[in-house]
Design an enzyme around this catalytic site. Structure first.
Site, PDB file in Angstrom:
ATOM      1  N   GLY A   1      71.929  45.315   6.382  1.00 37.69           N
ATOM      2  CA  GLY A   1      72.166  45.820   4.949  1.00 37.69           C
ATOM      3  C   GLY A   1      73.454  46.363   4.586  1.00 37.69           C
ATOM      4  O   GLY A   1      73.894  45.926   3.453  1.00 37.69           O
TER       5      GLY A   1
ATOM      6  N   CYS B   1      69.362  44.480  14.156  1.00 35.16           N
ATOM      7  CA  CYS B   1      68.868  43.075  14.053  1.00 35.16           C
ATOM      8  C   CYS B   1      69.465  42.200  15.099  1.00 35.16           C
ATOM      9  O   CYS B   1      69.202  41.532  15.668  1.00 35.16           O
ATOM     10  CB  CYS B   1      68.719  42.642  12.708  1.00 35.16           C
ATOM     11  SG  CYS B   1      68.185  40.913  12.598  1.00 35.16           S
TER      12      CYS B   1
ATOM     13  N   CYS C   1      65.944  41.837  16.459  1.00 34.65           N
ATOM     14  CA  CYS C   1      65.269  40.530  16.057  1.00 34.65           C
ATOM     15  C   CYS C   1      66.095  39.212  16.757  1.00 34.65           C
ATOM     16  O   CYS C   1      65.230  38.605  17.198  1.00 34.65           O
ATOM     17  CB  CYS C   1      65.553  40.301  14.687  1.00 34.65           C
ATOM     18  SG  CYS C   1      65.268  41.683  13.584  1.00 34.65           S
TER      19      CYS C   1
ATOM     20  N   LYS D   1      65.726  39.498  20.863  1.00 31.54           N
ATOM     21  CA  LYS D   1      64.047  39.476  20.988  1.00 31.54           C
ATOM     22  C   LYS D   1      63.640  38.002  20.750  1.00 31.54           C
ATOM     23  O   LYS D   1      62.790  37.542  21.602  1.00 31.54           O
ATOM     24  CB  LYS D   1      63.640  40.438  19.766  1.00 31.54           C
ATOM     25  CG  LYS D   1      61.889  40.542  20.179  1.00 31.54           C
ATOM     26  CD  LYS D   1      61.169  39.875  19.352  1.00 31.54           C
ATOM     27  CE  LYS D   1      61.564  39.774  17.823  1.00 31.54           C
ATOM     28  NZ  LYS D   1      60.914  40.987  16.909  1.00 31.54           N
TER      29      LYS D   1
ATOM     30  N   ALA E   1      81.039  58.084  11.289  1.00 34.35           N
ATOM     31  CA  ALA E   1      81.462  58.842   9.771  1.00 34.35           C
ATOM     32  C   ALA E   1      80.279  59.968   9.717  1.00 34.35           C
ATOM     33  O   ALA E   1      79.072  59.742   9.983  1.00 34.35           O
ATOM     34  CB  ALA E   1      81.196  57.675   8.806  1.00 34.35           C
TER      35      ALA E   1
ATOM     36  N   GLY F   1      52.034  49.205  19.192  1.00 36.31           N
ATOM     37  CA  GLY F   1      52.982  48.489  17.962  1.00 36.31           C
ATOM     38  C   GLY F   1      53.440  47.264  17.981  1.00 36.31           C
ATOM     39  O   GLY F   1      53.277  46.596  19.223  1.00 36.31           O
ATOM     40  N   TYR F   2      53.942  46.615  16.998  1.00 35.86           N
ATOM     41  CA  TYR F   2      54.508  45.205  17.160  1.00 35.86           C
ATOM     42  C   TYR F   2      55.668  45.104  18.350  1.00 35.86           C
ATOM     43  O   TYR F   2      55.796  43.931  19.036  1.00 35.86           O
ATOM     44  CB  TYR F   2      55.211  44.646  15.850  1.00 35.86           C
ATOM     45  CG  TYR F   2      56.224  45.339  15.464  1.00 35.86           C
ATOM     46  CD1 TYR F   2      57.613  44.520  15.780  1.00 35.86           C
ATOM     47  CD2 TYR F   2      56.501  46.547  14.667  1.00 35.86           C
ATOM     48  CE1 TYR F   2      58.705  45.048  15.227  1.00 35.86           C
ATOM     49  CE2 TYR F   2      57.622  46.841  14.301  1.00 35.86           C
ATOM     50  CZ  TYR F   2      58.776  46.039  14.448  1.00 35.86           C
ATOM     51  OH  TYR F   2      59.959  46.483  13.956  1.00 35.86           O
ATOM     52  N   ILE F   3      56.556  46.112  18.668  1.00 37.65           N
ATOM     53  CA  ILE F   3      57.513  46.163  19.538  1.00 37.65           C
ATOM     54  C   ILE F   3      56.933  46.034  21.055  1.00 37.65           C
ATOM     55  O   ILE F   3      57.327  45.308  21.898  1.00 37.65           O
ATOM     56  CB  ILE F   3      58.579  47.171  19.387  1.00 37.65           C
ATOM     57  CG1 ILE F   3      59.228  46.944  18.166  1.00 37.65           C
ATOM     58  CG2 ILE F   3      59.325  47.148  20.762  1.00 37.65           C
ATOM     59  CD1 ILE F   3      60.216  48.203  17.932  1.00 37.65           C
ATOM     60  N   ALA F   4      55.866  46.872  21.213  1.00 33.96           N
ATOM     61  CA  ALA F   4      55.135  46.804  22.457  1.00 33.96           C
ATOM     62  C   ALA F   4      54.661  45.863  22.914  1.00 33.96           C
ATOM     63  O   ALA F   4      54.612  45.141  23.928  1.00 33.96           O
ATOM     64  CB  ALA F   4      54.266  48.132  22.754  1.00 33.96           C
TER      65      ALA F   4
ATOM     66  N   GLU G   1      55.117  42.674  21.568  1.00 40.09           N
ATOM     67  CA  GLU G   1      55.981  41.678  21.707  1.00 40.09           C
ATOM     68  C   GLU G   1      56.683  41.570  23.018  1.00 40.09           C
ATOM     69  O   GLU G   1      56.846  40.541  23.869  1.00 40.09           O
ATOM     70  CB  GLU G   1      57.192  41.542  20.640  1.00 40.09           C
ATOM     71  CG  GLU G   1      56.620  41.568  19.369  1.00 40.09           C
ATOM     72  CD  GLU G   1      57.829  41.433  18.323  1.00 40.09           C
ATOM     73  OE1 GLU G   1      57.622  40.751  17.028  1.00 40.09           O
ATOM     74  OE2 GLU G   1      58.551  42.112  18.292  1.00 40.09           O
TER      75      GLU G   1
ATOM     76  N   GLY H   1      57.988  54.166  18.885  1.00 45.69           N
ATOM     77  CA  GLY H   1      58.320  54.534  17.434  1.00 45.69           C
ATOM     78  C   GLY H   1      59.760  54.581  17.262  1.00 45.69           C
ATOM     79  O   GLY H   1      60.521  54.429  18.328  1.00 45.69           O
TER      80      GLY H   1
ATOM     81  N   ALA I   1      56.011  38.947  10.507  1.00 44.67           N
ATOM     82  CA  ALA I   1      55.390  37.967  11.632  1.00 44.67           C
ATOM     83  C   ALA I   1      55.537  38.933  12.914  1.00 44.67           C
ATOM     84  O   ALA I   1      56.553  39.816  12.972  1.00 44.67           O
ATOM     85  CB  ALA I   1      56.094  36.986  11.780  1.00 44.67           C
TER      86      ALA I   1
ATOM     87  N   HIS J   1      47.018  16.570   7.723  1.00 37.42           N
ATOM     88  CA  HIS J   1      46.279  16.346   8.944  1.00 37.42           C
ATOM     89  C   HIS J   1      46.919  15.345   9.855  1.00 37.42           C
ATOM     90  O   HIS J   1      47.599  14.439   9.438  1.00 37.42           O
ATOM     91  CB  HIS J   1      45.048  15.612   8.349  1.00 37.42           C
ATOM     92  CG  HIS J   1      44.035  15.375   9.563  1.00 37.42           C
ATOM     93  ND1 HIS J   1      43.259  16.599   9.980  1.00 37.42           N
ATOM     94  CD2 HIS J   1      43.652  14.498   9.913  1.00 37.42           C
ATOM     95  CE1 HIS J   1      42.501  16.006  10.955  1.00 37.42           C
ATOM     96  NE2 HIS J   1      42.334  14.700  11.015  1.00 37.42           N
TER      97      HIS J   1
ATOM     98  N   GLU K   1      46.365  23.196   8.105  1.00 42.36           N
ATOM     99  CA  GLU K   1      45.241  22.637   7.000  1.00 42.36           C
ATOM    100  C   GLU K   1      44.157  23.361   6.868  1.00 42.36           C
ATOM    101  O   GLU K   1      43.643  23.364   5.796  1.00 42.36           O
ATOM    102  CB  GLU K   1      45.143  21.048   7.424  1.00 42.36           C
ATOM    103  CG  GLU K   1      44.134  20.976   8.684  1.00 42.36           C
ATOM    104  CD  GLU K   1      43.866  19.709   9.000  1.00 42.36           C
ATOM    105  OE1 GLU K   1      42.963  18.864   8.266  1.00 42.36           O
ATOM    106  OE2 GLU K   1      44.282  18.999  10.091  1.00 42.36           O
TER     107      GLU K   1
END
Length: 471
Positions: free
Chosen positions: A15, A42, A47, A50, A114, A176-179, A181, A281, A360, A454, A459
């Site tokens: 960011g 990230c 990200c 990972k 800073a 959670g998702y980190i655990a 993954e 967390g 995801a 297909h 599909e």
């Protein structure tokens, strides 16, 4: 008043870097301070590394599936030191690209911590003080350890990428998702993985049916997953938990993170693991920024309160990304940055839109989601649910029990698709494309009119004809 910069950014993650480059492109004088490595969570410890570990872990069962297709391979072994060296070389390369992009845009880089001194001044750990017409806080977040004795001898997600060697066994604490993954990644790399979570089911906040299938798949992969339990006590392997309170902490004084750990859970079991990983967390990186002294009262958990234009109560100070308490996703931070630059430096007020954000989870199989869960949608209006679960062709042919889920949640009144949930290999790729249509307001009938590709797993999303639930 003359300022050193038109914009000074604190934080060199996705960011902060995007905001700095976009502001500089308008001709603004921009400075940026980053106390760690350029690229932020990230690129350096989230990200990117990972996902590379996800790729590495998926090769573990290749020989098993390939054999059913007529191929013969040796068992093979995984070389963590070799992978780790290559991984960090790639992260170094990416960090170099981030620095080159900033330099090419004319952004002055300060490799320093800073602290905000007033609405227009920042003091750097190098001893320098700089001023700017606008300040942007983009410091992201960091993983936290639970407040239990000896928690310091457990790892957090940042530590995983720095391990010298893979542990033979690991306890992952969190649901959670980190655990989840990390459990799948380390299991795929050959580590004996136990995962515990204090809640009733993993992936709280996601669709119940989808997270149930993920939990089932995790267990089928050989991960020893236990819900409804937590760590009660932990210490070095020689710890005697029957000693008076406080003794384990004394014994752990000289033990570093990542070493063998003895654990006692709330269910009463005791076991020694080569490592313990806390995925319990994250919190915003706001400590020591000096915002409170300017009257910016931090929100619950330490996030910086902002309005829809990312502006704080101090007009010259803005904040974007994870530090604001918004969805902790890299693309969200980048969108925040773009909206900020357009608002402040391009003269086009651009509010933040956080509706219908796809996401995801890179478990095995992956879980992709966009929009509402079935539970959220049902609490808002009458809905219809279209869903199917089946064994995908690739692994069914190999005799594996893997199952996938395709699910659409539809408004009875408008027929618009309110949510889509996919649990399947490459679900992240599928949900990205589905999200475009759903974000545009696609109806169930729009999906029905789309001709299927297909044979594919995807599909099934356009061939769901009969609702499985209404309510």
């Amino acid at each position: 008043m003359a300022f050193d910069y038109d914009l000074f950014v604190i934080g060199g993650g996705s960011g902060g870097v995007r905001a700095a480059r976009m502001a500089a492109a308008t001709g603004a004088r921009v400075g940026l301070a980053e106390q760690s490595r350029m690229g932020g969570t990230c690129v350096i410890r989230g990200c990117v590394p990972k996902k590379l570990m996800v790729f590495a872990s998926q090769f573990s069962d290749t020989h098993e599936v390939a054999a059913r297709y007529g191929w013969t391979f040796g068992e093979g072994t995984f070389d963590w030191p070799s992978f780790r060296t290559h991984l960090h070389s790639e992260l170094d390369r990416l960090e170099g690209i981030y620095r080159k992009l900033l330099d090419g845009a004319g952004v002055a880089i300060h490799d320093a911590h800073a602290t905000v001194e007033d609405p227009h001044r920042v003091r750097l750990s190098s001893g320098e003080t700089v001023s700017a017409a606008h300040l942007l806080i983009a410091t992201g977040g960091r993983p936290i350890r639970p407040e239990i004795p000896c928690a310091e001898i457990g790892m957090v997600s940042d530590d995983v990428f720095l391990m010298e060697d893979l542990p033979r066994s690991i306890l992952i604490v969190g649901g959670g998702y980190i655990a989840c993954e990390m459990a799948c990644i380390l299991n795929g790399l050959g580590v004996e993985v136990t995962q515990i979570y204090r809640g009733a089911q993993i992936l709280r906040g996601f669709d119940d049916e989808a997270r149930g299938l993920v939990a089932e798949s995790i267990r089928e992969k050989g991960i020893d997953l236990h819900t409804g339990t937590d760590i009660k006590l932990m210490g070095p392997p020689e710890t005697d938990f029957d000693l008076p309170a406080g003794e384990p902490m004394v014994q752990a004084a000289n033990v570093g993170a990542g070493g063998p750990v003895k654990v006692k859970t709330t269910m009463g079991g005791e076991k020694v693991f080569d490592a313990v990983l806390f995925a319990t967390g994250r919190e915003p990186n706001t400590a020591g920024l000096g915002l409170e002294q300017l009257g910016i009262e931090l929100g619950r958990g330490g996030h910086v309160p902002v309005d829809e234009y990312s502006q704080t109560k101090v007009p010259s100070i803005y904040a974007i990304g994870d530090v604001t308490g918004r969805p902790a996703l890299t693309p969200v931070a980048i969108r925040d940055a773009m909206a900020f630059a357009r608002t402040v430096f391009e003269g086009t007020p651009t509010p933040i839109d956080h509706q219908m954000i796809p996401s995801a989870i890179f478990t095995q199989p992956e879980y992709g989601a966009v929009g509402l869960t079935e539970e959220q949608a049902r609490s808002q209006e009458p809905i219809e649910v279209y869903a199917t679960s089946f064994r995908p062709m690739r692994t069914a042919f190999a005799g594996r029990p893997d199952r996938v889920l395709m699910k659409l949640i539809v408004s009875q009144a408008t027929r618009r698709i309110l949510g889509c949930h996919i649990v399947a290999p490459e679900a992240g790729e599928m949900i990205q494309l589905a999200a475009v249509a759903i974000r545009m307001g696609a109806t169930k009938e729009d999906f029905d009119r789309t001709v299927a590709v297909h044979p594919t797993m995807a599909e099934e999303i356009v061939t769901l004809r009969t609702s499985v639930r209404r309510g």
